[in-house]
Design a protein around this motif. Structure first.
Motif, PDB file in Angstrom:
ATOM      1  N   ARG A   2       0.835  -1.209   0.000  1.00 25.48           N
ATOM      2  CA  ARG A   2       0.000   0.000   0.000  1.00 25.48           C
ATOM      3  C   ARG A   2       0.871   1.261   0.000  1.00 25.48           C
ATOM      4  O   ARG A   2       0.544   2.263  -0.657  1.00 25.48           O
ATOM      5  N   LYS A  24      -2.897   6.680   1.337  1.00 27.03           N
ATOM      6  CA  LYS A  24      -2.663   7.030   2.755  1.00 27.03           C
ATOM      7  C   LYS A  24      -1.727   8.234   2.838  1.00 27.03           C
ATOM      8  O   LYS A  24      -0.571   8.137   3.274  1.00 27.03           O
ATOM      9  N   ARG A  72     -14.408  14.492   2.757  1.00 22.93           N
ATOM     10  CA  ARG A  72     -13.042  14.031   2.995  1.00 22.93           C
ATOM     11  C   ARG A  72     -12.252  13.969   1.693  1.00 22.93           C
ATOM     12  O   ARG A  72     -11.097  14.364   1.642  1.00 22.93           O
ATOM     13  N   GLU A 132     -16.441   6.335   4.327  1.00 18.04           N
ATOM     14  CA  GLU A 132     -15.739   5.740   5.473  1.00 18.04           C
ATOM     15  C   GLU A 132     -15.632   6.745   6.605  1.00 18.04           C
ATOM     16  O   GLU A 132     -15.996   7.909   6.470  1.00 18.04           O
ATOM     17  N   GLY A 181     -10.091  -0.845  11.518  1.00 13.48           N
ATOM     18  CA  GLY A 181      -8.790  -0.350  11.075  1.00 13.48           C
ATOM     19  C   GLY A 181      -7.729  -0.825  12.047  1.00 13.48           C
ATOM     20  O   GLY A 181      -8.052  -1.369  13.117  1.00 13.48           O
ATOM     21  N   THR A 182      -6.483  -0.604  11.690  1.00 14.20           N
ATOM     22  CA  THR A 182      -5.398  -1.055  12.571  1.00 14.20           C
ATOM     23  C   THR A 182      -5.522  -0.406  13.948  1.00 14.20           C
ATOM     24  O   THR A 182      -5.461  -1.076  14.976  1.00 14.20           O
ATOM     25  N   SER A 189      -8.553  -0.748   3.392  1.00 12.90           N
ATOM     26  CA  SER A 189      -8.126  -1.128   4.748  1.00 12.90           C
ATOM     27  C   SER A 189      -7.717  -2.595   4.821  1.00 12.90           C
ATOM     28  O   SER A 189      -8.445  -3.482   4.364  1.00 12.90           O
ATOM     29  N   ILE A 190      -6.585  -2.817   5.443  1.00 11.23           N
ATOM     30  CA  ILE A 190      -6.078  -4.190   5.596  1.00 11.23           C
ATOM     31  C   ILE A 190      -6.908  -4.922   6.656  1.00 11.23           C
ATOM     32  O   ILE A 190      -7.171  -6.114   6.546  1.00 11.23           O
ATOM     33  N   THR A 191      -7.365  -4.198   7.650  1.00  9.92           N
ATOM     34  CA  THR A 191      -8.224  -4.805   8.677  1.00  9.92           C
ATOM     35  C   THR A 191      -9.553  -5.231   8.050  1.00  9.92           C
ATOM     36  O   THR A 191     -10.049  -6.329   8.327  1.00  9.92           O
ATOM     37  N   TYR A 232      -5.921  13.524   6.027  1.00  4.20           N
ATOM     38  CA  TYR A 232      -6.228  13.625   7.458  1.00  4.20           C
ATOM     39  C   TYR A 232      -6.342  15.090   7.865  1.00  4.20           C
ATOM     40  O   TYR A 232      -7.086  15.431   8.779  1.00  4.20           O
ATOM     41  N   GLY A 246     -13.364   8.929   9.423  1.00  4.52           N
ATOM     42  CA  GLY A 246     -12.127   9.712   9.285  1.00  4.52           C
ATOM     43  C   GLY A 246     -10.889   8.881   9.565  1.00  4.52           C
ATOM     44  O   GLY A 246      -9.815   9.130   9.003  1.00  4.52           O
ATOM     45  N   SER A 247     -11.023   7.884  10.414  1.00  2.00           N
ATOM     46  CA  SER A 247      -9.863   7.100  10.855  1.00  2.00           C
ATOM     47  C   SER A 247      -9.886   5.662  10.376  1.00  2.00           C
ATOM     48  O   SER A 247      -8.950   4.910  10.661  1.00  2.00           O
ATOM     49  N   SER A 248     -10.947   5.249   9.696  1.00  7.70           N
ATOM     50  CA  SER A 248     -11.162   3.809   9.537  1.00  7.70           C
ATOM     51  C   SER A 248     -12.271   3.524   8.523  1.00  7.70           C
ATOM     52  O   SER A 248     -13.007   4.435   8.137  1.00  7.70           O
ATOM     53  N   ASN A 249     -12.406   2.273   8.135  1.00  2.94           N
ATOM     54  CA  ASN A 249     -13.465   1.848   7.197  1.00  2.94           C
ATOM     55  C   ASN A 249     -14.774   1.598   7.935  1.00  2.94           C
ATOM     56  O   ASN A 249     -14.789   1.409   9.157  1.00  2.94           O
TER      57      ASN A 249
HETATM   58  N1  PLP Z   1      -9.460   4.410   6.580  1.00  3.58           N
HETATM   59  C1  PLP Z   1      -8.668   5.396   7.008  1.00  3.58           C
HETATM   60  C2  PLP Z   1      -8.996   6.794   6.621  1.00  3.58           C
HETATM   61  C3  PLP Z   1      -7.556   5.095   7.812  1.00  3.58           C
HETATM   62  O1  PLP Z   1      -6.763   6.057   8.258  1.00  3.58           O
HETATM   63  C4  PLP Z   1      -7.307   3.765   8.172  1.00  3.58           C
HETATM   64  C5  PLP Z   1      -6.149   3.436   8.978  1.00  3.58           C
HETATM   65  O2  PLP Z   1      -5.132   3.040   8.543  1.00  3.58           O
HETATM   66  C6  PLP Z   1      -8.161   2.778   7.703  1.00  3.58           C
HETATM   67  C7  PLP Z   1      -9.232   3.127   6.915  1.00  3.58           C
HETATM   68  C8  PLP Z   1      -7.940   1.354   8.079  1.00  3.58           C
HETATM   69  O3  PLP Z   1      -6.872   0.782   7.342  1.00  3.58           O
HETATM   70  P1  PLP Z   1      -6.040  -0.391   7.959  1.00  3.58           P
HETATM   71  O4  PLP Z   1      -7.003  -1.438   8.356  1.00  3.58           O
HETATM   72  O5  PLP Z   1      -5.161  -0.831   6.849  1.00  3.58           O
HETATM   73  O6  PLP Z   1      -5.288   0.145   9.115  1.00  3.58           O
END
Ligand code: PLP
Ligand code: COI
Length: 347
Positions: free
Chosen positions: A80, A183, A173, A219, A281-282, A244-246, A188, A221-224
């Motif tokens: 990524r 990323k 966003r 999504e 998310g992670t 997102s890898i998670t 952000y 702001g920090s995660s899916n």
């Molecule tokens: N979406 C956003 C905006 C993120 O900042 C993150 C964090 O990394 C994710 C999704 C989740 O991605 P991942 O599961 O790879 O951490």
């Protein structure tokens, strides 16, 4: 060093012992440097200072039940970062170098790796910044790649607890065909103001809609985003969300549980139909949402609609099951049948 209280770690910048660095200049990466000096010197004209030529990754290392140290799916983060760096026109470390620097960061900061049994891990933050002094809007092959780490617990202060989210109707966003799926730091920057307002109003997360029509869920702001509807795990298909890898992992976990996985546009109205919904998310792992308010103007009181997912604030059974499976694999309590853990040799 004061003893770390592993059970009360949040998710904060942390001064560990060393930082791992390399500088790409004149067509090659410099030898990897391990340093206790956490400050870089940057030219004020450096690309990142003005034009946000900056991107990063986030991944976690775990001390597992049998004592081994595992990094979770680092191959995905390396790939990524490569994709993001290409978007910004930056040189990028290859997978081998990415792994080596992440491992070096862990080895050099072992006293900050949480022991097994505390629901805590070591967060690795690889950072790639454009450092060439420049005014023109063109890429230049010079960058610093740094890997730092921090011991972390829960992003929101408590594991597997539900929080409230808000759709900030007057903030977007990511533009259609813009940078949302990469990323980059700039994705952000635009969340800081709406987060501040939302936090003051008691919301924990911002749920963004697709900015072209505001008809579909993108999504947080920090995660899916994911929602649970009967036996289905549903997550948005959109060009402007981070892959997102998670989320990818949870889709495989859900399939292992015999659930149907749907990755497709999610109309806002469908939020009413999910029995459970959450952020993944992670950093946030799985964070269930109690409800999401939709506000036309975040700064004002008016709420257009409220979508409720967890009556009485009880965390739903599917979120709980997914959380237990993913964290069980990460901490080596459950068999890693997919080969997601990368073991750091000799630790
Ligand atoms: N979406 C956003 C905006 C993120 O900042 C993150 C964090 O990394 C994710 C999704 C989740 O991605 P991942 O599961 O790879 O951490
Ligand atoms: C991560 O989950 O790794 C991120 O980078 C998200 C960030 C908001 C902490």
């Amino acid at each position: 060093m004061a003893a770390i209280d592993w059970d009360s770690l949040g998710f904060d910048a942390y001064r560990t012992r060393t930082l791992i660095l390399s500088h790409y200049v004149n067509g090659e990466w410099s030898p990897i440097k391990v340093t206790e000096d956490f400050f870089f010197t940057l030219d004020p004209f450096a690309q990142m200072n003005h034009y946000a030529i900056s991107c990063f990754e986030g991944l976690k290392a775990f001390r597992q039940k049998d004592g081994r140290v595992a990094i979770f799916r680092p191959d995905q983060n390396a790939a990524r970062l490569q994709r993001t760096a290409d978007y910004l026109g930056m040189p990028c470390p290859d997978k081998e170098m990415f792994f080596k620097m992440c491992e070096e960061c862990i080895r050099n900061n072992m006293e900050f790796l949480p022991p097994y049994g505390h629901k805590a891990s070591m967060y690795l933050r690889p950072l790639l910044i454009g450092v060439h002094p420049q005014m023109q809007l063109v890429p230049y092959p010079e960058a610093i790649f740094a890997v730092m780490c921090a011991p972390v617990g829960s992003y929101y202060g408590e594991h597997l607890k539900s929080f409230a989210g808000v759709v900030p109707g007057n903030y977007d966003r990511a533009a259609p065909k813009g940078s949302g799926s990469y990323k980059i730091g700039a994705n952000y920057a635009c969340t800081f103001k709406p987060y501040k307002i939302a936090h003051e109003q008691g919301y924990t997360e911002l749920l963004y809609l697709n900015s072209a029509t505001r008809e579909y869920v993108d999504e947080f702001g920090s995660s899916n985003f994911f929602g649970i509807k009967g036996n289905k795990y549903v997550t948005p298909l959109s060009d402007s969300v981070l892959p997102s890898i998670t989320n990818k992992t949870l889709q495989e976990v859900a399939a292992d549980f015999g659930m149907e996985v749907e990755k497709r546009p999610i109309p806002v109205d469908e939020l009413d139909e999910f029995e459970e919904a959450g952020a993944c998310g992670t950093a946030v792992v799985i964070t269930p949402m109690s409800h999401i308010d939709m506000k036309p103007v975040l700064e004002e009181d008016k709420v257009d609609r409220t979508f409720r997912f967890m009556p009485d604030g009880v965390v739903g059974p599917v979120c709980t099951k997914l959380y237990n499976r993913i964290t069980g694999i990460q901490f080596g309590e459950l068999e890693d049948t997919h080969g997601w853990c990368h073991y750091v040799e000799g630790l």
